[in-house]
Enzyme design. Structure first.
Site, short mmCIF file in Angstrom:
data_model
loop_
_atom_site.label_atom_id
_atom_site.label_comp_id
_atom_site.label_asym_id
_atom_site.label_seq_id
_atom_site.Cartn_x
_atom_site.Cartn_y
_atom_site.Cartn_z
CG ASP A 127 -2.02 1.03 1.10
OD1 ASP A 127 -2.52 1.25 -0.03
OD2 ASP A 127 -2.40 1.64 2.12
CE1 TYR A 129 -0.01 9.16 4.30
CE2 TYR A 129 2.21 10.00 4.02
CZ TYR A 129 0.98 10.06 4.64
OH TYR A 129 0.75 11.01 5.61
CG HIS A 134 -4.27 10.80 2.65
ND1 HIS A 134 -5.29 10.66 3.59
CD2 HIS A 134 -3.32 9.88 2.99
CE1 HIS A 134 -4.95 9.69 4.44
NE2 HIS A 134 -3.78 9.21 4.11
NE ARG A 143 5.05 14.08 9.91
CZ ARG A 143 4.33 13.10 9.35
NH1 ARG A 143 4.13 11.99 10.00
NH2 ARG A 143 3.85 13.23 8.13
CD GLU A 200 -5.69 5.11 4.71
OE1 GLU A 200 -5.04 4.35 3.95
OE2 GLU A 200 -5.16 5.83 5.58
CD GLU A 202 -5.30 3.17 -0.13
OE1 GLU A 202 -4.53 2.54 -0.88
OE2 GLU A 202 -5.11 3.32 1.09
CG ASP A 232 -5.37 0.79 3.97
OD1 ASP A 232 -5.42 -0.20 4.72
OD2 ASP A 232 -4.47 1.65 4.03
NE ARG A 236 -7.25 6.87 9.66
CZ ARG A 236 -6.62 6.66 8.51
NH1 ARG A 236 -5.35 6.27 8.52
NH2 ARG A 236 -7.24 6.82 7.38
CD GLN A 239 -2.27 5.11 10.42
OE1 GLN A 239 -3.49 5.04 10.36
NE2 GLN A 239 -1.54 5.61 9.43
CE1 TYR A 243 3.94 8.41 11.68
CE2 TYR A 243 2.93 8.41 13.86
CZ TYR A 243 3.57 9.09 12.82
OH TYR A 243 3.82 10.42 12.94
CE LYS A 252 -2.84 2.53 7.23
NZ LYS A 252 -3.76 3.38 6.46
CB THR A 256 -7.17 -4.53 2.23
OG1 THR A 256 -6.18 -4.25 3.22
CG2 THR A 256 -7.03 -3.58 1.06
CB THR A 348 -5.95 8.08 1.47
OG1 THR A 348 -5.69 7.02 2.37
CG2 THR A 348 -7.36 8.60 1.69
CD GLU A 362 -7.42 12.97 4.25
OE1 GLU A 362 -7.64 11.79 3.91
OE2 GLU A 362 -7.04 13.84 3.45
#
Ligand code: MN
Length: 420
Positions: A127, A129, A134, A143, A200, A202, A232, A236, A239, A243, A252, A256, A348, A362
């Site tokens: 998968d 990113y 996104h 962050r 997600e 996708e 996906d 959260r 994650q 992560y 994850k 899927t 995503t 989001e």
């Protein structure tokens, strides 16, 4: 390109997802038959396993459709893919003679009577990113705005190795996972059911030809057999805790979901569109010989248990920063061998505005801005009993190329996950 006419009347409408222009590949069963390979046409499925058994179609000296998966066919290569597609378009086309139509009619099954299964055996699953909106949104939440995009993001299609065992076909229920998580203000982590279960939106690209060593973006494009819609499912809270530094893992791995029909890459050719202008020049090995994305309208609906669905997002596959061909080429740079049946998730897909965001993370901005559904209920993340559906269509002149719904319903977490 306009609508190609078929003698199957339901394939000739402007809104059928499965006109003669599409002819996607799936695996279906009915009350009377085991899983067979089939091709969608209008509201019917052409049973190609039965047609091959009866000798009406012949691809090879040995049966190609004897197993309920399209891997063997993929393995035969692009010449066979186009040859078979051409012959199906002739057999199902409006110009087919009466004898051909009479011979094929007995091999058509109503989609309404069929149950769909995984269309191919997933060899391995990666998968990515690769949607910039996104990545900026999630990066800002996790962050801060200054560090939203990692320094490598504009240079590398970032991905992680997922689990082939997590991939299920549309209609499969998805159990809310348990996992280790830690609230930002908590002293210690805990083992609990996920409270921030998400989707997600996708696209999935399916590798149809093997490679052993680095291949170019052009070669990668030619090796892609077809595309599916892909959800996906993402935990959260799990994650956020796990992560760093190696990326998502258990967050994850629950499930899927893919749509049941593999849309042939060749059916999407008229919808090719370019990746966006590069903000940083890409290294030469990622150069695209031709437009690598496809203009495919996408939407996400959410239906609480027993209630009507609300469309919560609308966007387009053209929002990706990197194409599947670039992702596949990058995947091989290390010498990594790719196999028939490998599945690549796009990452995503979110557009620039709020209603175009392809995840609840989001859409609800980390849970701070709940969405109001048409039923009057609100959502930050998924609740038990919610049915999530991805829909997609490339829209041509008087016809469209659809994928079939990519749906799943969230089941409550187990009471005791370790109970035997
Ligand atoms: Mn993803």
């Amino acid at each position: 390109m306009s609508l190609m006419k078929s003698w199957v009347a339901s394939a000739n409408t402007a809104d059928t997802p499965f006109p003669l222009n599409n002819l996607p590949y799936g695996v279906f069963s009915t009350d009377d038959s085991d899983p067979h390979c089939g091709v969608a046409i209008g509201d019917m499925i052409l049973d190609v396993t039965a047609l091959e058994e009866a000798g009406v179609i012949k691809i090879d000296e040995v049966p190609v459709f004897d197993l309920p998966m399209w891997n063997e066919f993929m393995d035969m290569g692009a010449e066979v893919w186009t040859g078979f597609r051409d012959s199906l378009q002739e057999l199902l086309g409006a110009d087919a003679d009466a004898d051909t139509q009479a011979a094929l009619k007995g091999y058509l099954v109503a989609q309404a009577d069929a149950e769909m299964h995984m269309p191919f055996a997933v060899s391995e699953y990666t998968d990515f990113y690769a949607g910039k909106n996104h990545a900026v949104n999630v990066g800002t939440m996790f962050r801060g705005a200054e560090n939203a995009l990692p320094p490598n993001w504009l240079h590398i299609p970032i991905g992680y190795n997922g689990r082939a065992s997590s991939v299920v076909v549309s209609g499969t229920d998805v159990r809310r996972p348990w996992g280790q998580l830690k609230a930002p203000d908590a002293q210690m982590p805990s083992f609990d059911p996920c409270k921030r279960f998400d989707l997600e939106l996708e696209m999935g690209a399916i590798v149809g030809q093997p490679s052993d060593g680095p291949i170019t973006v052009g070669e990668a494009d030619a090796n892609i057999f077809g595309y599916v819609l892909l959800n996906d499912w993402s935990a959260r809270d799990i994650q956020a805790w796990e992560y760093q530094p190696l990326g998502p893992f258990q967050a994850k791995a629950t499930a899927t979901t893919i749509s049941p029909w593999i849309v042939p890459a060749i059916a999407l050719e008229p919808f090719r569109t370019t990746t966006p202008e590069r903000e940083k020049e890409l290294l030469p090995y990622l150069a695209e010989p031709k437009p690598g994305l496809f203009d495919i309208d996408l939407e996400v609906t959410l239906a609480p248990e027993g209630k009507a669905e609300t469309t919560i997002a609308r966007t387009n596959y053209a929002q990706m920063y990197y194409s599947a061909a670039q992702q596949l080429a990058h995947h091989t740079t290390s010498g990594c061998a790719m196999n028939v049946g490998d599945l690549l998730g796009s990452g995503t897909i979110s557009g620039p505005t709020k209603p175009e965001r392809g995840s609840l993370l989001e859409l609800s901005w980390g849970g701070k801005e709940p969405l109001t559904l048409d039923t009057g209920e609100t959502r930050t993340f998924l609740e038990d009993g919610d049915t999530l559906t991805l829909k997609g269509a490339a829209k041509g002149n008087g016809y469209q190329i659809g994928f079939g719904d990519c749906a799943g319903t969230v089941l409550p977490a187990l009471t005791d996950p370790f109970k035997r």
